[in-house]
Design a protein around this motif. Structure first.
Motif, PDB file in Angstrom:
ATOM      1  N   GLY A 150       0.652  -1.111  -0.059  1.00  0.00           N
ATOM      2  CA  GLY A 150      -0.058  -0.043  -0.032  1.00  0.00           C
ATOM      3  C   GLY A 150       0.742   1.152   0.016  1.00  0.00           C
ATOM      4  N   ILE A 151       0.367   2.397  -0.430  1.00  0.00           N
ATOM      5  CA  ILE A 151       1.256   3.502  -0.742  1.00  0.00           C
ATOM      6  C   ILE A 151       0.518   4.633  -0.115  1.00  0.00           C
ATOM      7  CG2 ILE A 151       2.186   5.200  -2.450  1.00  0.00           C
ATOM      8  CD1 ILE A 151       2.375   2.810  -4.161  1.00  0.00           C
ATOM      9  N   SER A 152       0.917   5.629   0.738  1.00  0.00           N
ATOM     10  CA  SER A 152       0.186   6.726   1.163  1.00  0.00           C
ATOM     11  C   SER A 152       1.342   7.974   0.677  1.00  0.00           C
ATOM     12  CB  SER A 152       0.353   6.926   2.676  1.00  0.00           C
ATOM     13  OG  SER A 152       0.180   8.204   3.196  1.00  0.00           O
ATOM     14  N   TYR A 153       0.888   9.008   0.230  1.00  0.00           N
ATOM     15  CA  TYR A 153       1.826  10.032  -0.265  1.00  0.00           C
ATOM     16  C   TYR A 153       1.367  11.328  -0.098  1.00  0.00           C
ATOM     17  CZ  TYR A 153      -2.288  10.228  -3.615  1.00  0.00           C
ATOM     18  OH  TYR A 153      -3.425  10.135  -4.139  1.00  0.00           O
ATOM     19  N   GLN A 154       2.204  12.426  -0.204  1.00  0.00           N
ATOM     20  CA  GLN A 154       2.140  13.810  -0.053  1.00  0.00           C
ATOM     21  C   GLN A 154       1.146  14.059  -1.051  1.00  0.00           C
ATOM     22  OE1 GLN A 154       5.320  16.266  -1.539  1.00  0.00           O
ATOM     23  NE2 GLN A 154       6.535  14.658  -1.512  1.00  0.00           N
ATOM     24  N   MET A 155       0.107  14.948  -0.767  1.00  0.00           N
ATOM     25  CA  MET A 155      -1.027  15.231  -1.562  1.00  0.00           C
ATOM     26  C   MET A 155      -0.891  16.443  -2.476  1.00  0.00           C
ATOM     27  SD  MET A 155      -4.225  14.974   1.176  1.00  0.00           S
ATOM     28  CE  MET A 155      -5.563  15.110  -0.083  1.00  0.00           C
ATOM     29  N   HIS A 156      -1.537  16.567  -3.707  1.00  0.00           N
ATOM     30  CA  HIS A 156      -1.320  17.655  -4.526  1.00  0.00           C
ATOM     31  C   HIS A 156      -0.230  17.962  -5.447  1.00  0.00           C
ATOM     32  CE1 HIS A 156      -4.874  18.396  -2.063  1.00  0.00           C
ATOM     33  NE2 HIS A 156      -3.954  18.769  -0.931  1.00  0.00           N
ATOM     34  N   GLY A 157       0.775  17.117  -5.489  1.00  0.00           N
ATOM     35  CA  GLY A 157       1.766  17.178  -6.155  1.00  0.00           C
ATOM     36  C   GLY A 157       1.669  17.140  -7.736  1.00  0.00           C
ATOM     37  N   LEU A 158       2.498  17.402  -8.520  1.00  0.00           N
ATOM     38  CA  LEU A 158       2.575  17.161 -10.191  1.00  0.00           C
ATOM     39  C   LEU A 158       3.607  16.599 -10.525  1.00  0.00           C
ATOM     40  CD1 LEU A 158       1.068  17.751 -12.774  1.00  0.00           C
ATOM     41  CD2 LEU A 158       2.456  19.692 -12.888  1.00  0.00           C
ATOM     42  N   VAL A 159       3.323  15.140 -11.263  1.00  0.00           N
ATOM     43  CA  VAL A 159       4.416  14.543 -11.974  1.00  0.00           C
ATOM     44  C   VAL A 159       4.155  14.367 -13.402  1.00  0.00           C
ATOM     45  CG1 VAL A 159       5.658  12.430 -11.878  1.00  0.00           C
ATOM     46  CG2 VAL A 159       5.019  13.324  -9.646  1.00  0.00           C
ATOM     47  N   CYS A 160       5.007  14.859 -14.071  1.00  0.00           N
ATOM     48  CA  CYS A 160       4.851  14.685 -15.624  1.00  0.00           C
ATOM     49  C   CYS A 160       5.654  13.796 -16.117  1.00  0.00           C
ATOM     50  CB  CYS A 160       5.219  15.938 -16.285  1.00  0.00           C
ATOM     51  SG  CYS A 160       4.037  17.530 -15.590  1.00  0.00           S
ATOM     52  N   ILE A 161       5.035  12.758 -16.997  1.00  0.00           N
ATOM     53  CA  ILE A 161       5.826  11.706 -17.647  1.00  0.00           C
ATOM     54  C   ILE A 161       5.447  11.678 -19.249  1.00  0.00           C
ATOM     55  CG2 ILE A 161       6.059  10.180 -15.524  1.00  0.00           C
ATOM     56  CD1 ILE A 161       3.804   8.475 -16.861  1.00  0.00           C
ATOM     57  N   ASP A 162       6.703  11.166 -19.948  1.00  0.00           N
ATOM     58  CA  ASP A 162       6.429  11.107 -21.355  1.00  0.00           C
ATOM     59  C   ASP A 162       5.826   9.945 -21.712  1.00  0.00           C
ATOM     60  OD1 ASP A 162       8.384   9.358 -21.305  1.00  0.00           O
ATOM     61  OD2 ASP A 162      10.064  11.008 -22.123  1.00  0.00           O
ATOM     62  N   LYS A 163       5.921   9.583 -23.090  1.00  0.00           N
ATOM     63  CA  LYS A 163       5.242   8.232 -23.361  1.00  0.00           C
ATOM     64  C   LYS A 163       6.206   7.208 -22.974  1.00  0.00           C
ATOM     65  CE  LYS A 163       6.979   8.912 -28.142  1.00  0.00           C
ATOM     66  NZ  LYS A 163       8.040   7.903 -28.122  1.00  0.00           N
ATOM     67  N   ASP A 164       7.467   7.393 -22.780  1.00  0.00           N
ATOM     68  CA  ASP A 164       8.232   6.170 -22.495  1.00  0.00           C
ATOM     69  C   ASP A 164       8.459   6.165 -20.937  1.00  0.00           C
ATOM     70  OD1 ASP A 164       9.110   5.506 -24.979  1.00  0.00           O
ATOM     71  OD2 ASP A 164      10.294   7.186 -24.960  1.00  0.00           O
ATOM     72  N   ARG A 165       7.464   6.861 -20.329  1.00  0.00           N
ATOM     73  CA  ARG A 165       7.259   6.944 -18.866  1.00  0.00           C
ATOM     74  C   ARG A 165       8.657   7.645 -17.955  1.00  0.00           C
ATOM     75  NH1 ARG A 165       4.137   1.019 -17.844  1.00  0.00           N
ATOM     76  NH2 ARG A 165       2.370   1.755 -19.679  1.00  0.00           N
TER      77      ARG A 165
END
Length: 499
Positions: A82-97
């Motif tokens: 299971g995963i808990s995480y800091q809220m509201h962050g933005l992670v951007c990835i391309d088509k190759d992840r």
């Protein structure tokens, strides 16, 4: 029979913590966090805050190795993650992840103008009735900033994710999210029960940028061969739960039902309550998200009150008012020698930036009624703690007007909840009993994984082992004095916010 474990990660901005929970007993077998000193936050300009997602992943692997060693566990013994995480962050990835830029995290304020403009141009009624919030400084507004200021990066984005979605992707290779996650980013439309296409259209975002939606409690993916080689986990181990840190903190305290609330009081303070109907504050002084057990048929909303000026005020008093050497326990003992209401001394605690509960006003911290012939440092210590309590109660009144009947507060025994003055004043002023527990976010994430993979049939079974340490009931004999002091505090606050 060989022991079986559940693994939980809590991805914070200061560290990543991992816990192994014995699936049968529900007890924590081992816990560790990395880095050992606070993780760096990049602040290229004032108000900016970014972190490299790869750093979260590296720290998660280090914490995992430590708990596996400490517990003497093998990969085959782990049933689910299971995963808990800091809220509201933005992670951007391309088509190759591949990650295209550092994550713009929760405490970055550069996107505020974008959210405010959307609120004004789309209209408050439309935003609040569909999103239950102003777009504010949440993930969607952060993406709007990237679109305008980094168009070359924006053009390469294949998917946008939250921090927990990124860690899940690194484990499973799957790019997905949850309704709860979409709601915290302002990407979920509660009225239409679908992604908030109208907001994406307003900002000019392609609909394909949002990940696939999976249930909060379910097998969301399985550990890949590559992740198994990197982490030592068994290939095929399911990831079966994820949630933002505040919904997960509520889960960790077994808060699932309407009227139950979870409280934390560290540097900043949070009151997170569960509402059983779709509703919102018309002044947007609290935030409303889908709770971990939200469904359309049985809406469970998490109403989030955040007070920036909480433990940071108590810390300031310790550094600047208490005589050396003085710890928090000594301060609590001194505060307890002063009567309720601190002999007329009142502290407004909002000295840690603009407060959403005050409609983003920045009033600063202030002290009122100080009498040089009567008041001592002990009075100031008590008045500071009471001021923090009253800020909680002020926000809880907003939650009450939304239809939340608050009768019980669940909290971990930590930070301000270690203070008897703070606990008793909060119980007596609010009229709610406080139940203290021994738990944390990574343990909660592990138990959430147990619910998602079927180890536990429901939350009552998952949290049957949750250890209640104490119950603080409202003291009716002192309630009148607490309410009188609270009334004086509110009158001072009204004067301050009118000025």
């Amino acid at each position: 029979m060989e022991k079986q474990y559940l693994l939980g990660f809590d991805v914070g901005s200061s560290s990543v913590k991992a816990s192994l929970v014995d699936a049968d007993s529900g007890t924590c077998a081992a816990a560790a966090f990395f880095p050992r000193t606070e993780a760096p936050i990049k602040a290229v300009r004032a108000g900016w805050a970014e972190q490299d997602p790869q750093m979260w992943w590296e720290n998660a692997k280090l914490a995992l190795r430590k708990v596996m060693t400490d517990a003497g566990a093998t990969a085959d013994q782990i049933r689910a993650i299971g995963i808990s995480y800091q809220m509201h962050g933005l992670v951007c990835i391309d088509k190759d992840r591949r990650v295209l830029r550092d994550s713009i995290i929760w405490c970055d304020s550069r996107a505020v103008p974008y959210g405010n403009r959307a609120f004004d141009e789309l209209g408050s009624e439309r935003c609040l009735s569909h999103l239950l919030n102003s777009p504010g400084n949440f993930t969607a507004a952060k993406l709007a900033w990237v679109k305008e200021h980094e168009p070359a990066v924006y053009e390469r984005i294949d998917k946008v994710m939250l921090p927990g979605d990124y860690i899940a992707m690194m484990l499973t290779g799957e790019v997905n999210t949850t309704v709860s996650g979409l709601s915290e980013g302002m990407f979920w439309d509660f009225k239409e029960q679908q992604p908030a296409w109208f907001l994406l259209d307003y900002f000019g975002f392609g609909h394909q940028l949002l990940p696939h939606v999976v249930p909060t409690f379910a097998v969301q993916g399985q550990v890949t061969r590559q992740a198994a080689q990197e982490t030592g986990l068994r290939e095929g181990t399911p990831v079966s739960y994820r949630a933002g840190d505040q919904p997960n903190n509520a889960l960790s305290l077994n808060v699932f039902n309407p009227g139950e609330i979870a409280g934390t009081a560290g540097t900043s303070g949070v009151v997170y309550g569960v509402l059983g109907e779709v509703n919102y504050d018309p002044k947007s002084r609290v935030n409303t998200f889908a709770h971990v057990n939200y469904t359309h048929e049985q809406p469970r909303l998490g109403v989030l009150l955040c007070i920036n000026g909480t433990g940071i005020l108590n810390s300031w008093v310790r550094r600047n008012v208490a005589t050396e050497p003085a710890g928090y326990q000594e301060m609590n003992e001194l505060a307890a020698t002063v009567p309720i209401g601190a002999d007329g001394l009142t502290v407004i605690p909002f000295g840690n930036g603009a407060e959403r509960v005050l409609q983003n006003r920045e009033t600063g911290c202030s002290i009122h009624g100080l009498n040089f012939n009567k008041h001592t440092r002990a009075h100031l210590m008590r008045a500071a703690q009471e001021g923090i309590v009253f800020s909680f109660c002020y926000g809880m009144e907003v939650m009450g007007r939304m239809g939340m009947d608050i009768s019980k507060i669940h909290a971990g025994r930590a930070n301000m909840f270690l203070s008897p003055v703070f606990r008793q004043t909060l119980a007596s002023t609010s009229g709610a009993a406080i139940e203290l527990y021994e738990t944390d976010g990574s343990v909660g994430a592990a138990k959430g994984a147990g619910m998602g993979c079927g180890v536990y049939k429901n939350h009552d079974e998952a949290f049957a082992s949750l250890k209640q340490l104490a119950v603080i009931e409202p003291d009716e004999a002192h309630r009148a004095a607490c309410l009188e002091a609270y009334g004086r505090w509110k009158e001072v606050l009204r004067r301050e916010t009118r000025a």
